[in-house]
Design a protein around this motif. Structure first.
Motif, short mmCIF file in Angstrom:
data_model
loop_
_atom_site.label_atom_id
_atom_site.label_comp_id
_atom_site.label_asym_id
_atom_site.label_seq_id
_atom_site.Cartn_x
_atom_site.Cartn_y
_atom_site.Cartn_z
N MET A 10 59.43 44.82 56.13
CA MET A 10 58.29 45.73 56.07
C MET A 10 57.26 45.46 57.17
SD MET A 10 59.24 47.87 53.93
CE MET A 10 57.74 48.87 54.01
N PRO A 11 56.95 44.20 57.51
CA PRO A 11 56.03 43.98 58.63
C PRO A 11 56.55 44.54 59.95
CG PRO A 11 56.14 42.01 57.29
CD PRO A 11 57.22 42.93 56.79
N ARG A 12 57.87 44.49 60.17
CA ARG A 12 58.43 45.07 61.38
C ARG A 12 58.24 46.58 61.39
NH1 ARG A 12 63.09 41.83 60.38
NH2 ARG A 12 64.40 43.67 60.19
N PHE A 13 58.45 47.20 60.24
CA PHE A 13 58.22 48.64 60.13
C PHE A 13 56.76 48.96 60.42
CE2 PHE A 13 56.71 52.23 57.63
CZ PHE A 13 57.60 53.23 57.98
N ASP A 14 55.86 48.19 59.84
CA ASP A 14 54.43 48.42 60.05
C ASP A 14 54.06 48.28 61.52
OD1 ASP A 14 54.20 48.76 57.34
OD2 ASP A 14 53.28 46.81 56.95
N SER A 15 54.68 47.34 62.22
CA SER A 15 54.38 47.12 63.63
C SER A 15 54.83 48.32 64.47
CB SER A 15 55.05 45.85 64.12
OG SER A 15 54.84 45.66 65.50
N VAL A 16 56.02 48.82 64.21
CA VAL A 16 56.55 49.96 64.97
C VAL A 16 55.69 51.20 64.75
CG1 VAL A 16 58.50 51.55 65.17
CG2 VAL A 16 58.91 49.08 65.04
N ARG A 17 55.28 51.43 63.51
CA ARG A 17 54.51 52.63 63.18
C ARG A 17 53.00 52.43 63.34
NH1 ARG A 17 57.87 56.91 63.34
NH2 ARG A 17 59.75 56.56 62.10
N LYS A 18 52.60 51.23 63.74
CA LYS A 18 51.19 50.90 63.93
C LYS A 18 50.38 51.10 62.64
CE LYS A 18 51.37 52.12 68.84
NZ LYS A 18 50.81 52.97 69.91
N VAL A 19 50.97 50.68 61.54
CA VAL A 19 50.32 50.80 60.24
C VAL A 19 49.13 49.84 60.18
CG1 VAL A 19 50.60 50.42 57.76
CG2 VAL A 19 52.41 51.56 59.07
N ARG A 20 48.00 50.38 59.74
CA ARG A 20 46.77 49.57 59.67
C ARG A 20 46.50 49.04 58.27
NH1 ARG A 20 42.56 50.97 63.68
NH2 ARG A 20 41.11 50.53 62.01
N GLY A 21 47.37 49.32 57.35
CA GLY A 21 47.18 48.84 55.99
C GLY A 21 47.48 49.93 54.98
N GLY A 22 47.52 49.54 53.72
CA GLY A 22 47.79 50.49 52.66
C GLY A 22 46.53 51.24 52.22
N VAL A 23 46.77 52.35 51.52
CA VAL A 23 45.67 53.14 50.97
C VAL A 23 45.94 53.30 49.47
CG1 VAL A 23 44.28 55.23 51.26
CG2 VAL A 23 45.64 54.37 53.18
N PRO A 24 45.72 52.22 48.69
CA PRO A 24 46.10 52.25 47.27
C PRO A 24 45.36 53.30 46.46
CG PRO A 24 44.80 50.29 47.79
CD PRO A 24 45.15 50.92 49.09
N LEU A 25 44.10 53.59 46.81
CA LEU A 25 43.35 54.57 46.04
C LEU A 25 43.98 55.96 46.16
CD1 LEU A 25 40.89 55.14 44.26
CD2 LEU A 25 39.56 55.56 46.35
N LEU A 26 44.37 56.34 47.38
CA LEU A 26 45.02 57.64 47.57
C LEU A 26 46.38 57.65 46.90
CD1 LEU A 26 45.06 60.44 48.77
CD2 LEU A 26 45.87 59.46 50.94
#
Length: 320
Positions: free
Chosen positions: A16-32
Motif C-alpha cells: 500500500m505505501p508503494r501504491f500511495d507513492s505512485v499516486r501521490k496520496v497525501r493520506g486518508g479521508v476517513p470522515l468522507l
C-alpha cells in the motif's frame, strides 16, 4: 469475517505505501469515507455488508441477487477514501497472500474526484464557483490535492446522487468478481486486441449497477432511489470525462465517444451501456421514467454549460 494472517499484514504494509507513492496520496479521508458508507446504507441497504462478506455473494443466499454463484470465501475487500491529485479516480489493489492464500482487494477512491463532481454539479445548478475560479480549481487539483483548501465548497449539491455515483465506482471492482458476461467483445468498439478487456470493464460496470439497483428494491420499496443511482453514475462519468483529456482541457461526456485509454472504455461507452440497461429496467417497472427524466433535467441540464464556460474562462486567461 475472514481472518488475515501475519504474512497478510506484512504484504499490505509493503504494497500500500508503494501504491500511495505512485499516486501521490497525501493520506486518508476517513470522515468522507464514513459519510459515503452511511449514505450507501440508506440508499442501498446492506450493500457494504455484501461487499465485505463473500459467503453471501450468491443468489442462493439472497433472493434474486443478480450475480453468478462464486466460491470466493478467500476474498477480502476493504474500502478506502484518499486525498490525491487528479486525474486518479479509483483503483483496486490486488494482493494475494503467498502463505494463507487470502486475496486482498483494497478499493481506493480519490476524494478529489468527489470534490470535483460536487463543484461541477454545483456550477451547473448556478450555486458554485464562478467560471474563472472553477477553471483555477480544476487545474489546481491536477497538481496538488491540498489546494482544495483555497477554494470554497459549493453552497448546495445533491450529495445523495454524488455519493451514489461514488459507490457505483467502488462497486465496479466488486463487479469484476461477481459479474455475468452480459457484454461480449464483439459488441464493443475499440482496437481488436483490447476488446476483451474493454468488455470486462463494461461488465463490471453493469454488475455494480445491478447489485446497487437490487439493494434499492430488495427489502422495501425504494424505487425513488433508482433515479438517484442513475443520475449519480452519470455525474461521476461526466466528471471523469471532464478530466480525461491528454491536453488537460475539460471535456464533455459526448467528446469521449471514440476514446479508449489503456484498454479502458471511454466514459461515453460506459454511460451508453448503463443507460441501455436502465431503459430495460424502466420497462420492467423499476421506477417512473418520466420522474427520472425530469429529475435529471433539473440536476444535469446545465452541466455541459458549466464546463463550456470554464473553458472560455481558461481560454480568456491564456489569451491575456
Amino acid at each position: 469475517m475472514i481472518q488475515e494472517c501475519e504474512r497478510c499484514r506484512e504484504l499490505l504494509s509493503e504494497r500500500m505505501p508503494r501504491f500511495d507513492s505512485v499516486r501521490k496520496v497525501r493520506g486518508g479521508v476517513p470522515l468522507l469515507r464514513d459519510h459515503i458508507v452511511d449514505q450507501g446504507e440508506l440508499l442501498f441497504p446492506r450493500a457494504f455488508e455484501l461487499l465485505f462478506n463473500p459467503h453471501q455473494w450468491t443468489a442462493d443466499t439472497i433472493p434474486n441477487f443478480p450475480v453468478l454463484s462464486h466460491d470466493q470465501t478467500r476474498m477480502c475487500f476493504t474500502f478506502h477514501v484518499v486525498n490525491a491529485p487528479l486525474p486518479f479516480a479509483a483503483a483496486c489493489v490486488r494482493i494475494t497472500c503467498d502463505q494463507c492464500g487470502l486475496s486482498h482487494r483494497p478499493v481506493v477512491l480519490n476524494a478529489m474526484l468527489i470534490v470535483l463532481a460536487s463543484h461541477l454539479t454545483a456550477a451547473g445548478l448556478g450555486t458554485g464557483l464562478n467560471p474563472r475560479r472553477l477553471s483555477e480549481f480544476f487545474r489546481a487539483l491536477h497538481s496538488d490535492a491540498g489546494s482544495i483548501n483555497e477554494f470554497a465548497a459549493p453552497d448546495s449539491v445533491p450529495r445523495a446522487e454524488i455519493f451514489a455515483g461514488a459507490l457505483w465506482l467502488a462497486f465496479h471492482e466488486f463487479g469484476h468478481i461477481v459479474g455475468n458476461s452480459l457484454v461480449g467483445p464483439e459488441q464493443v468498439e475499440g482496437p481488436e486486441s483490447s476488446r476483451v478487456t474493454i468488455a470486462g470493464e463494461l461488465n463490471a460496470d453493469l454488475a455494480a449497477f445491478r447489485v446497487l439497483h437490487h439493494r434499492t428494491i430488495a427489502n422495501r420499496p425504494m424505487l425513488d432511489n433508482f433515479p438517484v443511482l442513475l443520475c449519480g453514475v452519470e455525474i461521476i462519468l461526466r466528471t471523469i470525462a471532464a478530466m480525461s483529456g491528454f491536453d488537460g482541457r475539460p471535456r464533455l461526456l459526448r467528446e469521449t465517444k471514440s476514446q479508449v485509454i489503456l484498454t479502458h472504455p471511454s466514459p461515453w461507452q460506459r454511460w451508453s451501456v448503463i443507460r441501455a440497461y436502465a431503459a430495460i429496467d424502466f420497462k420492467l417497472g423499476s421506477g417512473d421514467r418520466s420522474f427520472y427524466l425530469n429529475h435529471r433535467k433539473r440536476l444535469l441540464g446545465n452541466f455541459n454549460r458549466a464546463i463550456n464556460t470554464m473553458r472560455l474562462a481558461e481560454h480568456f486567461d491564456a489569451a491575456n
